[in-house]
Design an enzyme around this catalytic site. Structure first.
Site, PDB file in Angstrom:
ATOM      1  N   GLU A   1      -6.260  -5.110  10.135  1.00  0.00           N
ATOM      2  CA  GLU A   1      -5.238  -4.107  10.412  1.00  0.00           C
ATOM      3  C   GLU A   1      -5.565  -3.381  11.716  1.00  0.00           C
ATOM      4  OE1 GLU A   1      -3.054  -2.901   6.588  1.00  0.00           O
ATOM      5  OE2 GLU A   1      -4.750  -1.557   6.822  1.00  0.00           O
TER       6      GLU A   1
ATOM      7  N   GLY B   1       1.666   2.024  10.807  1.00  0.00           N
ATOM      8  CA  GLY B   1       2.607   3.136  10.695  1.00  0.00           C
ATOM      9  C   GLY B   1       3.213   3.544  12.024  1.00  0.00           C
TER      10      GLY B   1
ATOM     11  N   HIS C   1      -9.766   1.105   4.263  1.00  0.00           N
ATOM     12  CA  HIS C   1      -8.537   1.302   5.048  1.00  0.00           C
ATOM     13  C   HIS C   1      -8.857   2.249   6.203  1.00  0.00           C
ATOM     14  CE1 HIS C   1      -4.491   2.487   6.164  1.00  0.00           C
ATOM     15  NE2 HIS C   1      -4.061   1.413   5.521  1.00  0.00           N
TER      16      HIS C   1
ATOM     17  N   SER D   1       2.651  -2.458  10.429  1.00  0.00           N
ATOM     18  CA  SER D   1       4.102  -2.480  10.648  1.00  0.00           C
ATOM     19  C   SER D   1       4.749  -3.823  10.301  1.00  0.00           C
ATOM     20  CB  SER D   1       4.435  -2.053  12.086  1.00  0.00           C
ATOM     21  OG  SER D   1       3.986  -0.727  12.318  1.00  0.00           O
TER      22      SER D   1
ATOM     23  N   GLU E   1      -7.393   4.684   7.350  1.00  0.00           N
ATOM     24  CA  GLU E   1      -7.193   6.114   7.041  1.00  0.00           C
ATOM     25  C   GLU E   1      -8.402   6.663   6.294  1.00  0.00           C
ATOM     26  OE1 GLU E   1      -3.387   5.480   5.177  1.00  0.00           O
ATOM     27  OE2 GLU E   1      -2.580   4.901   7.131  1.00  0.00           O
TER      28      GLU E   1
ATOM     29  N   ASN F   1       0.866  -1.187   0.000  1.00  0.00           N
ATOM     30  CA  ASN F   1       0.000   0.000   0.000  1.00  0.00           C
ATOM     31  C   ASN F   1       0.902   1.236   0.000  1.00  0.00           C
ATOM     32  OD1 ASN F   1      -1.901   1.967   0.340  1.00  0.00           O
ATOM     33  ND2 ASN F   1      -2.373   1.456   2.475  1.00  0.00           N
TER      34      ASN F   1
ATOM     35  N   LYS G   1       0.019   4.212  -0.322  1.00  0.00           N
ATOM     36  CA  LYS G   1      -0.701   5.385   0.217  1.00  0.00           C
ATOM     37  C   LYS G   1      -0.439   6.597  -0.674  1.00  0.00           C
ATOM     38  CE  LYS G   1      -0.029   3.468   4.793  1.00  0.00           C
ATOM     39  NZ  LYS G   1      -0.362   3.592   6.182  1.00  0.00           N
TER      40      LYS G   1
HETATM   41  C1  PEP Z   1      -1.148   0.016   5.778  1.00  0.00           C
HETATM   42  O1  PEP Z   1      -0.944   1.025   5.163  1.00  0.00           O
HETATM   43  O2  PEP Z   1      -2.137  -0.646   5.540  1.00  0.00           O
HETATM   44  C2  PEP Z   1      -0.169  -0.390   6.799  1.00  0.00           C
HETATM   45  C3  PEP Z   1      -0.364  -1.508   7.442  1.00  0.00           C
HETATM   46  O3  PEP Z   1       0.888   0.447   7.012  1.00  0.00           O
HETATM   47  P1  PEP Z   1       2.253   0.082   7.792  1.00  0.00           P
HETATM   48  O4  PEP Z   1       2.746  -1.211   7.210  1.00  0.00           O
HETATM   49  O5  PEP Z   1       3.179   1.221   7.504  1.00  0.00           O
HETATM   50  O6  PEP Z   1       1.931  -0.053   9.231  1.00  0.00           O
END
Ligand code: PEP
Length: 253
Positions: free
Chosen positions: A169, A175, A97, A215, A99, A9, A11
């Protein structure tokens, strides 16, 4: 056998040139995708065609959009429809997601509509769910995730459900560098599969790929992906680094 997926992803990161370099870098490294394994790149809308062209003819590698709108077409300035995505050959869309839920107020109800239109157009939603920190601290994450599944997915028929990929998630791990332990990931993935089994039966639930996101990096991917109900990962930060993402692809079981 469930599909094992390493999904990147990006983003809202990278210029076009940086995105091209990242894909070229990843494609230039040896990776070992078996028949039931896939790498998926969720890139920003302006880079979808570039990514499609770079990945054309590559086995088990796909491009995803990071969002789509819930309507077929019309006066929705600034939105992107699944019809548009389908017309350029996109087969995956990330939906819900955290976000998008947080900054753009995407509700479970809206996401149900987005899931429906994706399925109508034969585009596979990577449906994201997961709880915020305060819910985890109150130990009510199961109820929270169950509600997300119920309100966005349970109107689907068993046949339609099998066209979905789920990404768990936990928001507190996205993040933040704070990964859920592999045991925590397995526990929630098993819970999600049990919920799906309760609604659709164990045979159907067993076919659904459930990715972990939060992460994931080269250093923890093997441990997390080795869990019985974890079928790969949705990866943000580490997907922007060639060697990290190649190692994550190679960590698929
Ligand atoms: C994501 O963007 O879905 C995500 C899990 O980000 P990260 O791996 O940076 O935590």
């Amino acid at each position: 056998m469930r599909k094992q997926i390493a999904a990147a992803n990006w983003k809202m990161n990278l210029t076009l040139e940086q995105g091209e370099q990242l894909l070229d870098g990843i494609l230039s490294k040896p990776h070992s995708l078996k028949a039931d394994q896939q790498a998926v790149f969720a890139v920003p809308f302006p880079y979808l065609l570039m990514a499609q062209q770079k990945l054309a003819g590559k086995q088990n590698v796909f491009v995803a959009a990071q969002n789509c709108y819930s309507k077929k077409n019309g006066a929705y300035t600034g939105e992107v429809s699944v019809e548009m995505l389908q017309s350029i050959g996109i087969t995956y869309v990330v939906l819900g997601h955290s976000e998008r839920r947080e900054y753009f107020q995407e509700s479970n109800r809206l996401l149900a509509d987005k899931v429906n239109i994706c399925i109508d157009y034969s585009i596979t939603p990577i449906f994201c769910c997961g709880e915020p920190l305060e819910i985890r601290e109150a130990n009510t994450q199961n109820e929270y995730v169950a509600k997300q599944l119920e309100e966005s997915l349970y109107h689907l028929s068993a046949e339609q459900l099998q066209k979905i990929v789920i990404a768990y998630e936990p928001i507190w791990a996205i993040g933040t560098g704070k990964t859920a332990s592999s045991a925590q990931a397995q526990e929630m993935h098993a819970f999600i599969r049990t919920q799906l089994a309760g609604k659709y039966g164990a045979a159907i639930a067993d076919t659904i790929s459930i990715l972990y996101g939060g992460s994931v990096k080269a250093a923890n991917a093997v441990d997390i992906f080795s869990q019985a109900d974890v079928d790969g990962g949705l990866v943000g930060g580490a997907s922007l680094i060639v060697d990290e993402f190649v190692a994550i692809i190679n960590a698929l079981k």
